[in-house]
Design a protein around this motif. Sequence first.
Motif, short mmCIF file in Angstrom:
data_model
loop_
_atom_site.label_atom_id
_atom_site.label_comp_id
_atom_site.label_asym_id
_atom_site.label_seq_id
_atom_site.Cartn_x
_atom_site.Cartn_y
_atom_site.Cartn_z
N SER A 178 -42.63 -42.18 52.54
CA SER A 178 -42.54 -43.57 52.98
C SER A 178 -41.95 -43.66 54.38
CB SER A 178 -41.67 -44.36 52.00
OG SER A 178 -41.45 -45.67 52.45
N CYS A 179 -42.66 -44.33 55.27
CA CYS A 179 -42.19 -44.50 56.65
C CYS A 179 -42.37 -45.95 57.07
CB CYS A 179 -42.99 -43.60 57.60
SG CYS A 179 -42.87 -41.84 57.22
N SER A 180 -41.32 -46.52 57.67
CA SER A 180 -41.42 -47.91 58.14
C SER A 180 -40.43 -48.16 59.27
CB SER A 180 -41.15 -48.89 56.98
OG SER A 180 -39.84 -48.73 56.49
N GLY A 181 -40.86 -49.04 60.22
CA GLY A 181 -39.97 -49.43 61.30
C GLY A 181 -39.68 -48.35 62.31
N ASN A 182 -40.55 -47.34 62.36
CA ASN A 182 -40.33 -46.23 63.30
C ASN A 182 -41.18 -46.43 64.56
OD1 ASN A 182 -38.74 -44.40 61.38
ND2 ASN A 182 -40.62 -44.74 60.23
N ARG A 183 -40.69 -45.94 65.67
CA ARG A 183 -41.46 -46.03 66.91
C ARG A 183 -42.58 -45.01 66.95
NH1 ARG A 183 -38.24 -46.63 72.41
NH2 ARG A 183 -40.43 -46.81 73.02
N GLY A 184 -42.31 -43.83 66.43
CA GLY A 184 -43.36 -42.80 66.43
C GLY A 184 -43.12 -41.76 65.37
N VAL A 185 -44.17 -41.49 64.57
CA VAL A 185 -44.11 -40.46 63.55
C VAL A 185 -45.38 -39.62 63.64
CG1 VAL A 185 -43.96 -39.92 61.10
CG2 VAL A 185 -42.77 -41.92 62.00
N ASN A 186 -45.25 -38.31 63.70
CA ASN A 186 -46.43 -37.46 63.75
C ASN A 186 -46.23 -36.26 62.85
OD1 ASN A 186 -45.35 -35.10 65.45
ND2 ASN A 186 -44.85 -36.88 66.70
N GLY A 187 -47.31 -35.54 62.59
CA GLY A 187 -47.24 -34.37 61.73
C GLY A 187 -48.54 -34.15 61.00
N ASN A 188 -48.57 -33.11 60.17
CA ASN A 188 -49.77 -32.80 59.38
C ASN A 188 -49.42 -31.75 58.34
OD1 ASN A 188 -50.21 -30.01 60.57
ND2 ASN A 188 -50.38 -31.26 62.42
N GLY A 189 -50.41 -31.49 57.47
CA GLY A 189 -50.28 -30.42 56.49
C GLY A 189 -49.27 -30.68 55.39
N ASN A 190 -48.99 -31.94 55.10
CA ASN A 190 -48.03 -32.28 54.04
C ASN A 190 -48.75 -32.49 52.71
OD1 ASN A 190 -45.45 -32.64 55.69
ND2 ASN A 190 -46.90 -33.96 56.78
N SER A 191 -48.16 -32.00 51.63
CA SER A 191 -48.67 -32.22 50.28
C SER A 191 -47.79 -33.26 49.60
CB SER A 191 -48.66 -30.91 49.49
OG SER A 191 -49.03 -31.14 48.14
N VAL A 192 -48.41 -34.38 49.23
CA VAL A 192 -47.64 -35.50 48.67
C VAL A 192 -48.19 -35.86 47.29
CG1 VAL A 192 -46.85 -37.86 49.03
CG2 VAL A 192 -47.24 -36.36 51.00
N ASP A 193 -47.38 -35.73 46.26
CA ASP A 193 -47.81 -36.08 44.91
C ASP A 193 -47.82 -37.58 44.68
OD1 ASP A 193 -48.11 -33.42 44.34
OD2 ASP A 193 -46.24 -33.24 43.19
N GLY A 194 -46.97 -38.28 45.38
CA GLY A 194 -46.87 -39.73 45.23
C GLY A 194 -47.75 -40.46 46.23
N THR A 195 -47.24 -41.54 46.77
CA THR A 195 -47.98 -42.39 47.71
C THR A 195 -47.44 -42.23 49.12
OG1 THR A 195 -48.39 -44.00 45.95
CG2 THR A 195 -48.64 -44.76 48.24
N SER A 196 -48.34 -42.10 50.07
CA SER A 196 -47.96 -42.09 51.49
C SER A 196 -48.16 -43.49 52.04
CB SER A 196 -48.81 -41.09 52.27
OG SER A 196 -48.58 -39.78 51.81
N SER A 197 -47.15 -44.00 52.75
CA SER A 197 -47.26 -45.39 53.23
C SER A 197 -46.70 -45.52 54.63
CB SER A 197 -46.51 -46.33 52.27
OG SER A 197 -45.13 -45.99 52.23
N GLY A 198 -47.07 -46.63 55.27
CA GLY A 198 -46.58 -46.93 56.61
C GLY A 198 -47.09 -45.92 57.63
N HIS A 199 -46.22 -45.55 58.55
CA HIS A 199 -46.61 -44.61 59.59
C HIS A 199 -46.94 -43.23 59.05
CE1 HIS A 199 -43.72 -47.48 61.69
NE2 HIS A 199 -44.88 -47.70 62.31
N CYS A 200 -46.56 -42.93 57.85
CA CYS A 200 -46.78 -41.60 57.29
C CYS A 200 -48.05 -41.52 56.45
CB CYS A 200 -45.59 -41.19 56.44
SG CYS A 200 -44.05 -40.96 57.35
N GLU A 201 -48.82 -42.57 56.41
CA GLU A 201 -50.00 -42.62 55.55
C GLU A 201 -51.02 -41.54 55.92
OE1 GLU A 201 -53.12 -45.98 53.82
OE2 GLU A 201 -51.73 -46.46 55.45
N ARG A 202 -51.06 -41.17 57.19
CA ARG A 202 -52.08 -40.21 57.64
C ARG A 202 -51.53 -38.78 57.78
NH1 ARG A 202 -50.64 -39.51 62.90
NH2 ARG A 202 -49.30 -41.12 63.82
N LEU A 203 -50.34 -38.51 57.34
CA LEU A 203 -49.71 -37.22 57.60
C LEU A 203 -49.96 -36.17 56.50
CD1 LEU A 203 -46.26 -38.31 59.05
CD2 LEU A 203 -48.42 -37.92 60.24
N HIS A 204 -51.19 -36.15 55.96
CA HIS A 204 -51.51 -35.16 54.93
C HIS A 204 -52.04 -33.89 55.59
CE1 HIS A 204 -50.84 -37.72 51.42
NE2 HIS A 204 -51.34 -38.71 52.14
#
Length: 204
Positions: A178-204
């Motif tokens: 879960s990511c919210s209210g951030n100016r910038g979040v980046n990354g990749n290659g994450n395994s998430v069993d739950g829900t990705s939301s906000g700025h982190c929605e695309r960080l799989h």
Amino acid sequence: MRRVSCALAIVALAGLGLAGCAPAVDDEAPDNQVTQSAPETTAPNDESDADTDDDSDGEDSKDAEKASSPEEAADELCESSSESGDDGVCVLKNQDVSGDYDFSSYKVVKLIDSSFDGSVSVSDAKEVIVTNSTITGDLTLTDNNGNVVKVSTIDGTLSITGSQHSTVVKNTIGGDLSCSGNRGVNGNGNSVDGTSSGHCERLH
């Protein structure tokens, strides 16, 4: 008359002789009489009392540990194990600890090759790095200038809120990302069993 008097005298003397020959009465108790003794008293079990005291001390120690707040637990851990001698900087490597930790009183927090059996939180820090570490609870990062979370396992939720810059790379997350209210979040290659939301929605 004289014969009668002599006869009475002889009888009287005979009676005195018999009384003198009679066995004396033994005032002492017979040998075969059973003497009742006072009941024995058992000494108190000092060893049992000592065990009880030890158990009480152990319970007190456990209660003291439970009474420590996450902030106090973090301060104790950093004071005893930080590889940095600078104030406001906590660098922990190869730690294996239990409980919840809040490192919000530090400006720089680095958790490297460590295992936390509980939840970890950091807020208002200048720099936060979590790498190659395991957290069985949640990792909560709030209002930090910069966050880096990489190659780590988080069994709970990774939450990043109100931060300036964050990098999230190759993590295994058992809960939500879960990511919210951030100016910038980046990354990749994450395994998430739950829900990705906000700025982190695309960080799989």
